[in-house]
Motif scaffolding. Structure first.
Motif, PDB file in Angstrom:
ATOM      1  N   ARG A  10      76.261 -39.275  59.323  1.00 43.31           N
ATOM      2  CA  ARG A  10      75.103 -38.668  58.643  1.00 43.31           C
ATOM      3  C   ARG A  10      74.241 -39.736  57.966  1.00 43.31           C
ATOM      4  O   ARG A  10      73.016 -39.668  57.998  1.00 43.31           O
ATOM      5  CB  ARG A  10      75.583 -37.623  57.643  1.00 43.31           C
ATOM      6  N   LEU A  11      74.876 -40.729  57.345  1.00 43.59           N
ATOM      7  CA  LEU A  11      74.113 -41.789  56.700  1.00 43.59           C
ATOM      8  C   LEU A  11      73.297 -42.570  57.728  1.00 43.59           C
ATOM      9  O   LEU A  11      72.107 -42.822  57.533  1.00 43.59           O
ATOM     10  CB  LEU A  11      75.047 -42.743  55.951  1.00 43.59           C
ATOM     11  N   CYS A  12      73.927 -42.935  58.814  1.00 42.64           N
ATOM     12  CA  CYS A  12      73.233 -43.762  59.814  1.00 42.64           C
ATOM     13  C   CYS A  12      72.136 -42.981  60.528  1.00 42.64           C
ATOM     14  O   CYS A  12      71.094 -43.547  60.870  1.00 42.64           O
ATOM     15  CB  CYS A  12      74.233 -44.345  60.795  1.00 42.64           C
ATOM     16  N   ALA A  13      72.341 -41.679  60.733  1.00 42.07           N
ATOM     17  CA  ALA A  13      71.277 -40.859  61.312  1.00 42.07           C
ATOM     18  C   ALA A  13      70.072 -40.821  60.371  1.00 42.07           C
ATOM     19  O   ALA A  13      68.921 -40.925  60.810  1.00 42.07           O
ATOM     20  CB  ALA A  13      71.792 -39.440  61.583  1.00 42.07           C
ATOM     21  N   LEU A  14      70.343 -40.712  59.080  1.00 40.67           N
ATOM     22  CA  LEU A  14      69.272 -40.653  58.083  1.00 40.67           C
ATOM     23  C   LEU A  14      68.477 -41.955  58.035  1.00 40.67           C
ATOM     24  O   LEU A  14      67.236 -41.944  58.072  1.00 40.67           O
ATOM     25  CB  LEU A  14      69.879 -40.342  56.708  1.00 40.67           C
ATOM     26  N   ILE A  15      69.161 -43.079  57.984  1.00 38.71           N
ATOM     27  CA  ILE A  15      68.411 -44.339  57.881  1.00 38.71           C
ATOM     28  C   ILE A  15      67.789 -44.739  59.211  1.00 38.71           C
ATOM     29  O   ILE A  15      66.748 -45.389  59.239  1.00 38.71           O
ATOM     30  CB  ILE A  15      69.241 -45.480  57.261  1.00 38.71           C
ATOM     31  N   GLY A 116      74.397 -40.306  47.234  1.00 41.96           N
ATOM     32  CA  GLY A 116      75.117 -39.162  46.694  1.00 41.96           C
ATOM     33  C   GLY A 116      75.019 -38.000  47.662  1.00 41.96           C
ATOM     34  O   GLY A 116      74.256 -38.046  48.629  1.00 41.96           O
ATOM     35  N   ILE A 117      75.781 -36.969  47.397  1.00 40.86           N
ATOM     36  CA  ILE A 117      75.752 -35.756  48.203  1.00 40.86           C
ATOM     37  C   ILE A 117      75.246 -34.634  47.310  1.00 40.86           C
ATOM     38  O   ILE A 117      75.787 -34.393  46.229  1.00 40.86           O
ATOM     39  CB  ILE A 117      77.159 -35.395  48.742  1.00 40.86           C
ATOM     40  N   THR A 156      78.620 -50.045  60.289  1.00 42.97           N
ATOM     41  CA  THR A 156      77.784 -50.909  61.129  1.00 42.97           C
ATOM     42  C   THR A 156      77.836 -50.468  62.585  1.00 42.97           C
ATOM     43  O   THR A 156      76.798 -50.402  63.261  1.00 42.97           O
ATOM     44  CB  THR A 156      78.230 -52.373  60.990  1.00 42.97           C
ATOM     45  N   GLU A 157      79.019 -50.143  63.080  1.00 43.29           N
ATOM     46  CA  GLU A 157      79.144 -49.704  64.472  1.00 43.29           C
ATOM     47  C   GLU A 157      78.342 -48.430  64.719  1.00 43.29           C
ATOM     48  O   GLU A 157      77.687 -48.277  65.757  1.00 43.29           O
ATOM     49  CB  GLU A 157      80.618 -49.485  64.822  1.00 43.29           C
ATOM     50  N   THR A 158      78.361 -47.516  63.768  1.00 41.70           N
ATOM     51  CA  THR A 158      77.608 -46.266  63.909  1.00 41.70           C
ATOM     52  C   THR A 158      76.114 -46.545  63.872  1.00 41.70           C
ATOM     53  O   THR A 158      75.358 -46.012  64.700  1.00 41.70           O
ATOM     54  CB  THR A 158      78.005 -45.273  62.805  1.00 41.70           C
TER      55      THR A 158
END
Length: 200
Positions: A10-15, A116-117, A156-158
């Motif tokens: 979710r973090l990597c999709a967002l950034i 944060g969530i 990093t891989e994601t």
């Protein structure tokens, strides 16, 4: 708000969305004001070349480190070589031989302490940014540093699945190490009360 380490997917999709969809208002790298990472200012004046922008940023944080922590001849010597030889060769490669990089808006201080969530929506919240327009790979330079949870390789891989390495791809790891040095120096300035343990 929950401060647990964010889900890598979710973090990597967002950034990835931030990096891909952002548009520099000048078409250049930098920002319209100096931003800060912690209390350390960043020299992010507009530049057409990412190599020039990153060089200016590195020169600035090295000077700030010497001001905050005092002289260190070995770092001064390596810093001079890094700025005059390593950055032009290593970072400059992404802008040579017909290659170019997009100025992407980055958070620029992205670790679990600045995420944060939402208790209402369950969505990831990013805050305390030191943003500027940069090579997207700069964002994850901080993830190489061992003092945060996003140091785990899965992050990093994601990210690289969403936004593959720039060419020359075989130099990605070296670029990532170079970007991480910038964040390490900022950590040394922001945590100068810990002295040698952080600086070295």
């Amino acid at each position: 708000m929950d401060h647990a380490a964010p889900d890598p997917e979710r973090l990597c999709a967002l950034i990835n969305d931030l990096h891909r969809n952002s548009v520099s208002p000048t078409g250049k790298f930098g920002f319209h004001v100096r931003t800060c990472n912690g209390w350390t200012s960043q020299a992010v004046e507009w530049e057409s070349s990412w190599t020039t922008c990153f060089t200016n940023m590195m020169v600035h944080v090295l000077a700030e480190d010497f001001r905050a922590n005092g002289p260190w001849p070995e770092l001064e010597r390596i810093g001079t070589i890094t700025v005059s030889q390593v950055i032009p060769r290593l970072i400059g490669a992404v802008e040579r031989d017909g290659r170019s990089v997009k100025p992407c808006l980055i958070h620029a201080d992205l670790w679990e302490g600045n995420t944060g969530i939402s208790c209402e929506t369950g969505g990831i919240i990013l805050f305390d940014a030191g943003s500027y327009y940069a090579h997207n790979e700069m964002e994850i330079g901080d993830w190489r540093c061992p003092y945060n949870k996003v140091h785990e390789k899965v992050y990093t891989e994601t990210y690289l699945r969403y936004y593959p390495a720039s060419e020359p791809a075989e130099e990605w790891d070296d670029r990532n190490r170079m970007y991480s040095v910038y964040f390490d120096i900022i950590c040394s300035i922001n945590h100068k009360h810990k002295r040698k343990s952080v600086r070295q």
